[in-house]
Motif scaffolding. Structure first.
Motif, PDB file in Angstrom:
ATOM      1  N   ALA A  85      -1.278   3.241  -0.017  1.00  0.00           N
ATOM      2  CA  ALA A  85      -1.902   1.967  -0.356  1.00  0.00           C
ATOM      3  C   ALA A  85      -3.118   2.185  -1.245  1.00  0.00           C
ATOM      4  CB  ALA A  85      -2.331   1.248   0.931  1.00  0.00           C
ATOM      5  N   ALA A  86      -3.547   1.101  -1.877  1.00  0.00           N
ATOM      6  CA  ALA A  86      -4.767   1.145  -2.687  1.00  0.00           C
ATOM      7  C   ALA A  86      -5.973   1.308  -1.771  1.00  0.00           C
ATOM      8  CB  ALA A  86      -4.908  -0.137  -3.501  1.00  0.00           C
ATOM      9  N   HIS A  87      -6.991   1.995  -2.253  1.00  0.00           N
ATOM     10  CA  HIS A  87      -8.226   2.174  -1.479  1.00  0.00           C
ATOM     11  C   HIS A  87      -8.797   0.815  -1.074  1.00  0.00           C
ATOM     12  CE1 HIS A  87      -8.802   6.350  -3.233  1.00  0.00           C
ATOM     13  NE2 HIS A  87      -8.918   6.513  -1.936  1.00  0.00           N
ATOM     14  N   ALA A  88      -9.033   0.659   0.203  1.00  0.00           N
ATOM     15  CA  ALA A  88      -9.569  -0.602   0.710  1.00  0.00           C
ATOM     16  C   ALA A  88     -11.023  -0.826   0.284  1.00  0.00           C
ATOM     17  CB  ALA A  88      -9.475  -0.637   2.236  1.00  0.00           C
ATOM     18  N   LEU A  89     -11.753   0.264   0.004  1.00  0.00           N
ATOM     19  CA  LEU A  89     -13.176   0.125  -0.326  1.00  0.00           C
ATOM     20  C   LEU A  89     -13.488   0.393  -1.794  1.00  0.00           C
ATOM     21  CD1 LEU A  89     -14.828   1.665   2.850  1.00  0.00           C
ATOM     22  CD2 LEU A  89     -14.727  -0.731   2.156  1.00  0.00           C
TER      23      LEU A  89
END
Length: 187
Positions: A85-89
């Motif tokens: 997944a894409a970095h959440a932060l």
């Protein structure tokens, strides 16, 4: 546990602490960050459901994932869930700050977590990514494992929030992390 070296040097001990804590506290899920599968080897057959969180496609090179497909398949064959997944932060905000300059709210959260350790930021981020993807249940404490560069040197007990509710994440206990005042990277 406070490590005097960061990265790979603490991986085996970090895994031992994470697994032991999960079992002692009845925590059913461990989330670990891994781009190569190296850290996962320390969690094989540990008796707790482990989700390996890796970077999104294109995070380093367009059209490619940093985790080799044969490694990804082997992890799945070994019973790991693998979340990409894409970095959440950072994800979209990083694109804006890189192109337009400045720092935006998610990057401020990330840098605040860096005050504990880079691994603490990775723990919160990967837990949100795994929760977003449905790999871990909502509303339960988990053990999250992250690190500095390669390997693992940080483990926390936390109740993650989704990316859209990241500020609802709650770090309940810091199990281990590197001492930032004496950090020495060990490759």
């Amino acid at each position: 546990m406070i490590f005097t070296k960061m990265g790979k040097a603490g991986t085996e001990e970090t895994a031992r602490i994470a697994i032991q804590t999960a079992k002692e506290r009845g925590i059913r899920h461990i989330v670990i960050a891994s781009s190569t599968g190296y850290t996962a080897q320390y969690f094989k057959n540990c008796g707790v459901q482990v989700t390996v969180v890796t970077l999104a496609y294109g995070s380093r090179k367009p059209g490619q994932n940093v985790m080799d497909e044969t490694v990804r398949q082997q992890l799945k064959d070994d019973g790991f869930a693998v979340c990409t997944a894409a970095h959440a932060l950072s994800a979209g905000e990083r694109s804006i700050s890189t192109d337009a300059g400045g720092m935006y709210p998610l990057e401020l959260i990330a840098h605040t977590l860096y005050m504990l350790s880079q691994g603490a930021k990775v723990c919160v981020e990967c837990a949100a990514m795994a929760l977003d993807g449905g790999y871990i249940p909502y509303g339960e404490d988990i053990v999250a494992v992250g690190g500095t560069g390669h390997g693992a040197d940080t483990a926390v007990v936390l109740r993650p929030g989704y990316s859209k509710t990241i500020l609802k994440s709650s770090i309940k206990d810091v199990l281990c992390l590197p001492d930032k005042s004496v950090l020495k990277e060990e490759a």
